[in-house]
Design a protein around this motif. Structure first.
Motif, PDB file in Angstrom:
ATOM      1  N   GLU A  64      -4.097 -37.791  -6.835  1.00  0.00           N
ATOM      2  CA  GLU A  64      -4.826 -36.549  -7.115  1.00  0.00           C
ATOM      3  C   GLU A  64      -4.506 -35.981  -8.494  1.00  0.00           C
ATOM      4  OE1 GLU A  64      -5.884 -33.736  -3.301  1.00  0.00           O
ATOM      5  OE2 GLU A  64      -3.932 -33.613  -4.216  1.00  0.00           O
ATOM      6  N   GLU A  97     -20.979 -30.559  -0.688  1.00  0.00           N
ATOM      7  CA  GLU A  97     -20.997 -31.932  -0.211  1.00  0.00           C
ATOM      8  C   GLU A  97     -20.843 -31.884   1.304  1.00  0.00           C
ATOM      9  OE1 GLU A  97     -18.349 -34.179  -2.663  1.00  0.00           O
ATOM     10  OE2 GLU A  97     -18.661 -35.954  -1.446  1.00  0.00           O
ATOM     11  N   VAL A 155     -16.271 -35.075 -12.349  1.00  0.00           N
ATOM     12  CA  VAL A 155     -15.889 -35.328 -10.957  1.00  0.00           C
ATOM     13  C   VAL A 155     -17.164 -35.347 -10.135  1.00  0.00           C
ATOM     14  CG1 VAL A 155     -14.528 -34.479  -9.008  1.00  0.00           C
ATOM     15  CG2 VAL A 155     -13.709 -34.091 -11.330  1.00  0.00           C
ATOM     16  N   ARG A 156     -17.382 -36.416  -9.417  1.00  0.00           N
ATOM     17  CA  ARG A 156     -18.646 -36.570  -8.690  1.00  0.00           C
ATOM     18  C   ARG A 156     -18.630 -35.854  -7.341  1.00  0.00           C
ATOM     19  NH1 ARG A 156     -18.182 -39.409  -4.271  1.00  0.00           N
ATOM     20  NH2 ARG A 156     -16.571 -41.003  -4.084  1.00  0.00           N
ATOM     21  N   TYR A 157     -19.807 -35.474  -6.885  1.00  0.00           N
ATOM     22  CA  TYR A 157     -19.973 -35.067  -5.479  1.00  0.00           C
ATOM     23  C   TYR A 157     -20.254 -36.363  -4.711  1.00  0.00           C
ATOM     24  CZ  TYR A 157     -20.268 -30.085  -6.732  1.00  0.00           C
ATOM     25  OH  TYR A 157     -19.996 -28.813  -7.158  1.00  0.00           O
ATOM     26  N   LYS A 189     -12.028 -25.237  -8.848  1.00  0.00           N
ATOM     27  CA  LYS A 189     -10.847 -25.942  -9.352  1.00  0.00           C
ATOM     28  C   LYS A 189     -10.102 -26.539  -8.171  1.00  0.00           C
ATOM     29  CE  LYS A 189      -9.327 -21.606  -8.501  1.00  0.00           C
ATOM     30  NZ  LYS A 189     -10.437 -21.392  -7.608  1.00  0.00           N
ATOM     31  N   GLY A 190      -9.217 -27.470  -8.432  1.00  0.00           N
ATOM     32  CA  GLY A 190      -8.453 -28.055  -7.339  1.00  0.00           C
ATOM     33  C   GLY A 190      -8.116 -29.506  -7.606  1.00  0.00           C
ATOM     34  N   GLY A 191      -7.547 -30.137  -6.600  1.00  0.00           N
ATOM     35  CA  GLY A 191      -7.137 -31.536  -6.726  1.00  0.00           C
ATOM     36  C   GLY A 191      -8.328 -32.468  -6.554  1.00  0.00           C
ATOM     37  N   ALA A 192      -8.545 -33.305  -7.558  1.00  0.00           N
ATOM     38  CA  ALA A 192      -9.646 -34.278  -7.472  1.00  0.00           C
ATOM     39  C   ALA A 192      -9.044 -35.655  -7.233  1.00  0.00           C
ATOM     40  CB  ALA A 192     -10.444 -34.280  -8.771  1.00  0.00           C
ATOM     41  N   ARG A 250     -12.872 -40.057  -7.305  1.00  0.00           N
ATOM     42  CA  ARG A 250     -13.982 -39.149  -7.593  1.00  0.00           C
ATOM     43  C   ARG A 250     -14.170 -38.921  -9.096  1.00  0.00           C
ATOM     44  NH1 ARG A 250     -16.553 -36.086  -3.915  1.00  0.00           N
ATOM     45  NH2 ARG A 250     -15.830 -36.216  -1.777  1.00  0.00           N
ATOM     46  N   THR A 253     -14.944 -31.520  -2.190  1.00  0.00           N
ATOM     47  CA  THR A 253     -15.035 -32.279  -3.443  1.00  0.00           C
ATOM     48  C   THR A 253     -13.715 -32.136  -4.197  1.00  0.00           C
ATOM     49  OG1 THR A 253     -17.367 -31.755  -3.486  1.00  0.00           O
ATOM     50  CG2 THR A 253     -16.429 -32.606  -5.527  1.00  0.00           C
ATOM     51  N   LEU A 254     -13.244 -30.896  -4.264  1.00  0.00           N
ATOM     52  CA  LEU A 254     -11.932 -30.637  -4.852  1.00  0.00           C
ATOM     53  C   LEU A 254     -11.032 -30.101  -3.756  1.00  0.00           C
ATOM     54  CD1 LEU A 254     -12.840 -28.863  -8.209  1.00  0.00           C
ATOM     55  CD2 LEU A 254     -12.257 -31.254  -7.857  1.00  0.00           C
ATOM     56  N   ASN A 255      -9.820 -30.614  -3.693  1.00  0.00           N
ATOM     57  CA  ASN A 255      -8.894 -30.168  -2.674  1.00  0.00           C
ATOM     58  C   ASN A 255      -8.271 -28.850  -3.131  1.00  0.00           C
ATOM     59  OD1 ASN A 255      -7.283 -30.005  -0.508  1.00  0.00           O
ATOM     60  ND2 ASN A 255      -6.193 -31.932  -0.862  1.00  0.00           N
ATOM     61  N   SER A 256      -8.826 -27.777  -2.612  1.00  0.00           N
ATOM     62  CA  SER A 256      -8.277 -26.464  -2.982  1.00  0.00           C
ATOM     63  C   SER A 256      -8.203 -25.614  -1.724  1.00  0.00           C
ATOM     64  CB  SER A 256      -9.139 -25.794  -4.036  1.00  0.00           C
ATOM     65  OG  SER A 256     -10.459 -25.720  -3.573  1.00  0.00           O
ATOM     66  N   GLU A 280       0.982 -24.013 -10.940  1.00  0.00           N
ATOM     67  CA  GLU A 280       0.752 -22.602 -10.626  1.00  0.00           C
ATOM     68  C   GLU A 280       0.283 -21.889 -11.885  1.00  0.00           C
ATOM     69  OE1 GLU A 280       4.578 -20.519  -9.602  1.00  0.00           O
ATOM     70  OE2 GLU A 280       5.313 -22.567  -9.761  1.00  0.00           O
ATOM     71  N   LEU A 305     -18.999 -32.181 -11.431  1.00  0.00           N
ATOM     72  CA  LEU A 305     -18.221 -31.068 -11.975  1.00  0.00           C
ATOM     73  C   LEU A 305     -17.600 -31.544 -13.285  1.00  0.00           C
ATOM     74  CD1 LEU A 305     -16.395 -30.055  -8.690  1.00  0.00           C
ATOM     75  CD2 LEU A 305     -17.981 -28.590  -9.938  1.00  0.00           C
ATOM     76  N   VAL A 338      -7.781 -30.318 -11.547  1.00  0.00           N
ATOM     77  CA  VAL A 338      -8.772 -30.068 -12.597  1.00  0.00           C
ATOM     78  C   VAL A 338      -9.217 -28.610 -12.551  1.00  0.00           C
ATOM     79  CG1 VAL A 338      -9.604 -32.469 -12.691  1.00  0.00           C
ATOM     80  CG2 VAL A 338     -10.689 -30.857 -11.120  1.00  0.00           C
ATOM     81  N   ASN A 369      -2.766 -22.753  -2.745  1.00  0.00           N
ATOM     82  CA  ASN A 369      -2.249 -23.183  -1.432  1.00  0.00           C
ATOM     83  C   ASN A 369      -1.922 -24.671  -1.430  1.00  0.00           C
ATOM     84  OD1 ASN A 369      -2.876 -20.595  -0.872  1.00  0.00           O
ATOM     85  ND2 ASN A 369      -4.070 -21.024   0.956  1.00  0.00           N
ATOM     86  N   HIS A 370      -2.766 -25.429  -2.141  1.00  0.00           N
ATOM     87  CA  HIS A 370      -2.498 -26.865  -2.265  1.00  0.00           C
ATOM     88  C   HIS A 370      -2.059 -27.059  -3.701  1.00  0.00           C
ATOM     89  CE1 HIS A 370      -2.915 -31.160  -1.944  1.00  0.00           C
ATOM     90  NE2 HIS A 370      -3.697 -31.159  -2.988  1.00  0.00           N
ATOM     91  N   ARG A 426      -1.191 -34.932  -4.679  1.00  0.00           N
ATOM     92  CA  ARG A 426      -0.842 -36.163  -3.962  1.00  0.00           C
ATOM     93  C   ARG A 426      -0.809 -37.319  -4.967  1.00  0.00           C
ATOM     94  NH1 ARG A 426      -4.827 -34.117  -0.018  1.00  0.00           N
ATOM     95  NH2 ARG A 426      -3.643 -32.934   1.506  1.00  0.00           N
TER      96      ARG A 426
END
Lengths: 178, 175
Positions: B144, A140, B85-87, B161-164, B168, A162-165, B107, B94, B147, B136-137, B141
């Motif tokens: 958030e 994106e 989860v949209r772009y 993977k990560g916070g969506a 979104r 898109t994903l906060n990582s 974790e 996703l 996923v 790391n994150h 939030r």
């Protein structure tokens, strides 16, 4: 009956005239959209090219950008803060001579035109397929564009998360195995 | 003469099948169907094709599914939900499972998910996983959701993977 035929012809002619007018005088939104379609088409590589063709195409690709483009790309360690048009052409040439095929698609552009009608912010998704990989790159992005001499040019490129990582260059904290 | 009558009968039968007894009514039916399908499959149930191995074994590559866009109109995503989860739009999305909710810390220890220090039961996981990572994150939030896919036998760095952000998350996977 004759009247109906005449009215139909009139409607069709009016429709065509309106379409031609819109085509020749696009709104800033349409102009930006067309520019993005042309950008994706130029970046696409159907078959491996010779060096001269690749050079010309890379040069053509760089023309979509301003003289100096501000970058805010992740991972920050890999990308400079700005890049000149000539460097963009060079990078594109390297890419075009490295891959056998590239299919670049710009998906779902969300275009916001500035109040001056001469600048725009575009949020979009880039999907690059190449060398058998359907998703060589899915990213994106946010482009800032400016109209210069009637042509919309990209003056700033940012990646959007898109994903906060964690950025991939920063290794995540490894926990001791229990 | 008889041949002609048989031919006409056949023709009329085919015509009835193709455009119905009353073409006007058929036209209206087709128009209504097109409108209903457009609204249904654009704003309510979004058809998607799974592309990639990250949701194995729950969803196989190339399988077809539907996203219920109304699922989170009056409710928030829940842990265990599989969401889209949209772009920047809906052309590509996703498909992931929600494992951590807003405010929670995640974790991975010995391949298992720890939420706020407690192991999460995930009966849907079939493939072995050896992730030992604190992202790391890691603390979500307020808006958030963490996923991740079900195929955690993939290397950690190769898995999206990560916070969506809540805005979104388009909807819940139906099938």
């Amino acid at each position: 009956m004759k009247l109906a035929i005449r009215l139909s012809l009139l409607a069709i002619t009016s429709g065509l005239l309106v379409w031609v007018w819109i085509y020749l005088h696009p709104t800033p939104q349409d102009a930006v959209r067309r520019q993005l379609i042309a950008l994706a088409k130029t970046a696409t590589l159907e078959n491996r090219e010779g060096n001269i063709a690749a050079g010309l195409r890379a040069n053509e690709f760089s023309e979509f950008f301003g003289r100096e483009v501000a970058l805010n790309m992740e991972p920050h360690a890999l990308f400079p803060d700005s890049i000149e048009r000539s460097e963009i052409a060079r990078v594109m040439l390297t890419i075009r001579t490295t891959y056998r095929s590239l299919d670049v698609k710009i998906l779902d552009p969300v275009i916001t035109i500035g109040a001056d009608q001469k600048s725009a912010i575009v949020e979009l998704t880039v999907n690059v397929a190449g060398d058998g990989d359907r998703h060589l790159l899915v990213q994106e992005m946010k482009f800032t564009m400016k109209e210069v001499d009637g042509k919309w040019q990209i003056i700033r490129v940012e990646t959007v998360k898109t994903l906060n990582s964690a950025p991939s260059l920063t290794p995540p904290e490894t926990l001791p195995v229990a | 003469m008889q041949n002609e009558s048989v031919h006409q009968e056949k023709h009329s039968w085919l015509r009835t099948i193709a455009i119905g007894r009353n073409p006007k009514v058929t036209l209206i039916r087709v128009a209504v169907l097109v409108v209903v399908c457009t609204i249904l499959f654009k704003y309510v149930l979004l058809p998607v094709r799974v592309d990639g191995p990250s949701m194995l074994p729950t969803y196989k590559d190339n399988s077809v599914n539907l996203i219920n866009r109304l699922a989170y109109r009056n409710a928030d995503p829940q842990r265990g939900d599989i969401v889209a989860v949209r772009y920047s739009g809906t052309s590509m999305m996703l498909m992931k499972r929600v494992v951590a909710l807003p405010g929670e810390t995640i974790e991975f220890v010995n391949g298992r998910v720890l939420i706020d220090g407690r192991y999460l039961e995930e009966p849907y996981l079939k493939n072995p996983c050896d992730w030992n990572v604190k992202p790391n994150h890691s603390t979500m939030r307020a808006d958030e959701y963490y996923v991740v896919g079900d195929n955690r036998s993939m290397p950690y760095q190769l898995h999206d993977k990560g916070g969506a952000k809540r805005e979104r998350i388009l909807g819940k996977v139906m099938l």
